[in-house]
Design an enzyme around this catalytic site. Structure first.
Site, PDB file in Angstrom:
ATOM      1  N   ASP A 162      26.231 -47.491 -42.094  1.00 29.61           N
ATOM      2  CA  ASP A 162      26.818 -47.482 -40.759  1.00 29.61           C
ATOM      3  C   ASP A 162      28.052 -48.371 -40.780  1.00 29.61           C
ATOM      4  O   ASP A 162      27.990 -49.529 -41.208  1.00 29.61           O
ATOM      5  CB  ASP A 162      25.814 -47.998 -39.725  1.00 29.61           C
TER       6      ASP A 162
ATOM      7  N   HIS B 182      28.524 -43.217 -38.895  1.00 28.93           N
ATOM      8  CA  HIS B 182      27.438 -43.133 -39.866  1.00 28.93           C
ATOM      9  C   HIS B 182      27.840 -42.159 -40.965  1.00 28.93           C
ATOM     10  O   HIS B 182      28.273 -41.040 -40.684  1.00 28.93           O
ATOM     11  CB  HIS B 182      26.169 -42.652 -39.153  1.00 28.93           C
TER      12      HIS B 182
ATOM     13  N   ASP C  90      29.366 -46.206 -31.022  1.00 25.85           N
ATOM     14  CA  ASP C  90      29.703 -47.576 -31.420  1.00 25.85           C
ATOM     15  C   ASP C  90      29.689 -47.772 -32.924  1.00 25.85           C
ATOM     16  O   ASP C  90      29.757 -48.893 -33.425  1.00 25.85           O
ATOM     17  CB  ASP C  90      28.741 -48.566 -30.761  1.00 25.85           C
ATOM     18  N   HIS C  91      29.622 -46.689 -33.683  1.00 21.04           N
ATOM     19  CA  HIS C  91      29.715 -46.800 -35.136  1.00 21.04           C
ATOM     20  C   HIS C  91      29.926 -45.412 -35.737  1.00 21.04           C
ATOM     21  O   HIS C  91      29.737 -44.397 -35.073  1.00 21.04           O
ATOM     22  CB  HIS C  91      28.473 -47.454 -35.752  1.00 21.04           C
TER      23      HIS C  91
END
Length: 256
Positions: free
Chosen positions: A204, A240, A237-238
């Site tokens: 991540d 992957h 928010d990320h």
């Protein structure tokens, strides 16, 4: 002098035409491919190749090479880490060579190996990533869907893919916020029941200076078969990224 500094000096001397051998720091593995004539022997704290590798070669030396060029399979592809030097491996070696300004002939010889030696630490991880970054769950890689050794090996391939992606994005740091999870760790964070984190395949990524979308878009070219980012539930928010079987890319806000 550090081992990397020593290797860098040796590389310079070799380029100047000074040829000499250094006793191997680790066992050298034989290759079924012919050894290029008059190549200087350079040793490395992680792994040392004993001679040039080209299409048709096979064995552990090829598998070790494939790990290092796993981030160069071409857009949407994933390189098999199978110890067989076929057309896919040749193309990956050529992309690696081009990325670092080497002669892109698809033959892994002294120049290619010297560049790899510069790019890796003695624990075999690439210089810009660490095993610790890829595992904030436990210290021994246990408890996942595969053995601890397999999870750690999968994470190594993931790191080399990230190294290739980092270089392609201008060598700006990539922030890794998580990687391997045991089944218990995965459950505690609400991870999917079939999460590739439990296999060591996944990472991540934080936004860093690149931004989530730029990372997701770049990942398509570096061997990641799973890319999830902004616009996909739970991934605003990320970003992957993961390897493994099948392909699933979804970051709608990024055009993926």
């Amino acid at each position: 002098m550090s081992s990397r500094s020593a290797r860098a000096l040796l590389s310079v001397l070799t380029g100047a035409g000074l040829m000499f051998a250094v006793p191997a720091a680790t066992p050298a593995f034989a290759s079924s491919a012919p050894v290029a004539a008059a190549e200087a022997t350079v040793t490395d704290g992680c792994y040392t190749w004993s001679g040039a590798l080209s299409e048709g070669a096979s064995g552990e030396a090829v598998r070790q090479l494939q790990i290092r060029v796993a981030g160069y399979p071409g857009s949407g592809s994933q390189l098999a880490i199978d110890g067989q030097f076929g057309p896919g491996t040749k193309a990956a070696v050529q992309r690696f060579q081009s990325a670092y300004g080497l002669s892109a002939d698809g033959v892994a010889g002294a120049a290619t190996f010297n560049k790899i030696y510069e790019l890796q630490d003695d624990d075999c991880s690439p210089v810009n990533f660490t095993y610790g970054e890829l595992n904030n769950c436990n210290s021994d890689w246990s408890g996942g869907k595969v053995s601890a050794a397999t999870a750690r090996a999968n994470a190594l391939v993931t790191m080399w893919k990230l190294q290739a992606m980092r270089h392609a994005m201008g060598d700006k740091p990539i922030t890794v916020n998580g990687g391997f999870r045991s089944v218990a760790c995965n459950s505690s964070v609400g991870g999917a029941a079939n999460s590739r984190h439990m296999y060591g395949h996944a990472a991540d990524l934080g936004a860093g200076s690149q931004g989530f979308c730029a990372l997701a878009q770049a990942a398509r070219n570096h061997g990641f078969t799973e890319i999830l980012g902004p616009g996909y539930p739970g991934h605003d928010d990320h970003t992957h990224v993961a390897g493994g079987d099948g392909r699933f890319w979804s970051a709608p806000s990024c055009g993926i």
